[in-house]
Scaffold this active site. Structure first.
Site, mmCIF file in Angstrom:
data_model
loop_
_atom_site.group_PDB
_atom_site.id
_atom_site.type_symbol
_atom_site.label_atom_id
_atom_site.label_comp_id
_atom_site.label_asym_id
_atom_site.label_seq_id
_atom_site.Cartn_x
_atom_site.Cartn_y
_atom_site.Cartn_z
ATOM 1 N N SER A 185 18.808 27.301 35.435
ATOM 2 C CA SER A 185 20.117 27.811 35.836
ATOM 3 C C SER A 185 21.157 27.284 34.855
ATOM 4 O O SER A 185 20.927 26.277 34.172
ATOM 5 C CB SER A 185 20.453 27.319 37.251
ATOM 6 O OG SER A 185 21.807 27.548 37.573
ATOM 7 N N TYR A 211 21.679 20.265 43.666
ATOM 8 C CA TYR A 211 21.094 21.415 42.963
ATOM 9 C C TYR A 211 21.201 21.237 41.447
ATOM 10 O O TYR A 211 20.233 21.436 40.715
ATOM 11 C CB TYR A 211 21.813 22.688 43.399
ATOM 12 C CG TYR A 211 21.292 23.950 42.769
ATOM 13 C CD1 TYR A 211 20.069 24.496 43.164
ATOM 14 C CD2 TYR A 211 22.034 24.622 41.801
ATOM 15 C CE1 TYR A 211 19.597 25.673 42.594
ATOM 16 C CE2 TYR A 211 21.573 25.792 41.226
ATOM 17 C CZ TYR A 211 20.361 26.319 41.629
ATOM 18 O OH TYR A 211 19.892 27.477 41.057
#
Length: 280
Positions: free
Chosen positions: A140, A153
């Site tokens: 990501s 995250y």
């Protein structure tokens, strides 16, 4: 012609869901794994509408369960080869670092990092014996740039980035390619169904309540600009078929420029820009 075999984790929704379909369209035999098989009906229906159902095996795998991973590996013996592993399974813990419990951080890492590592370790011996294969780890932009309220995250994706760099160098001599795909903001369910808020988030007495409201307000405004997950799925297929793929593939509106600017600017300047954007 013998179809190549691809394994995709986290296939019940998001990037995994659309990538299973695109890989099948591209001629792969796909092993679509998911933790909750009750969510397989929609995927089966979609595949059937494209006459692709026979090209996909849907299997139960919980990447945090070594037993379920081992059972999948046993089933892989029926395939001529395992050519692609897409480590896509993951979720997001939301919350400010002070308020996210250590157990919540551990839960985040169990899936996004240790689950990915466990799947990789299970499939690598097959690929090493073949002396060929490709492992694509779904990272990501959050693995390249830190954002407030999602430190769990972010740190899990930073870990995936470092692991993949080391793994790529280890695997090259065996003809195995390791690739990172680094999407920006896309219309997946990772921040809805795939989001697990920390126990502290949403508390009106939290010292971060005002900051959270401003961040969520900004995110709501940017929802209309979210990318189509199909673009990421098509990138996966393209990378799967490349002769000599790069380590990193960034995708999404403004992602390359944002990462470039972060590395170009002194940290204090970068920090001021982010603070102004989020908290003004």
């Amino acid at each position: 012609m013998i179809n190549k075999t691809a394994i995709v984790t986290g296939s019940s929704s998001g990037f995994g869901y659309v990538t299973v379909i695109e890989l099948a369209k591209a001629g792969f035999h796909v092993v679509a794994t998911m933790r909750d098989l009750t969510k397989s009906a929609q995927l089966e229906q979609e595949l059937n509408s494209h006459n692709l159902l026979e090209q996909v095996d849907i299997e139960y795998v919980d990447v945090t369960s070594q037993e379920s991973i081992n059972k999948l590996v046993e089933k892989c013996s029926k395939y001529n080869s395992v050519d692609l592993l897409l480590n896509n399974a993951g979720f997001a813990v939301g919350g400010f670092a002070e308020e996210v419990t250590i157990d919540e951080y551990r839960k985040q890492f169990e899936t996004n990092v240790f689950g990915l590592m466990a799947m990789t370790q299970a499939i690598l011996p097959i690929m090493r014996k073949q002396r060929s294969g490709r492992i694509i780890n779904m990272s990501s932009v959050s693995g390249l740039i830190g954002f407030p309220s999602i430190s769990a995250y972010v740190s899990s994706k930073f870990a995936v980035e470092g692991y993949s760099e080391s793994l790529r160098i280890e695997c090259k001599p065996f003809g195995i390619d390791i690739v990172l795909i680094e999407p920006g903001s896309y219309a997946t369910n990772v921040w809805k169904e795939g989001r697990s808020n920390s126990t502290g988030i949403g508390n009106e007495d939290s010292p971060y309540a005002t900051h959270l409201a401003k961040i969520e307000e900004r995110l709501a405004k940017e929802e209309k600009n979210l990318g189509n997950p199909l673009d990421v799925a098509k990138l996966v297929v393209s990378v799967a078929n490349k002769h000599n793929p790069k380590l990193r593939y960034k995708i999404g509106k403004g992602i390359k420029m944002n990462v470039f600017m972060k590395h170009l600017l002194p940290w204090n300047i970068w920090e001021k820009i982010i603070l102004r954007l989020l908290y003004k």
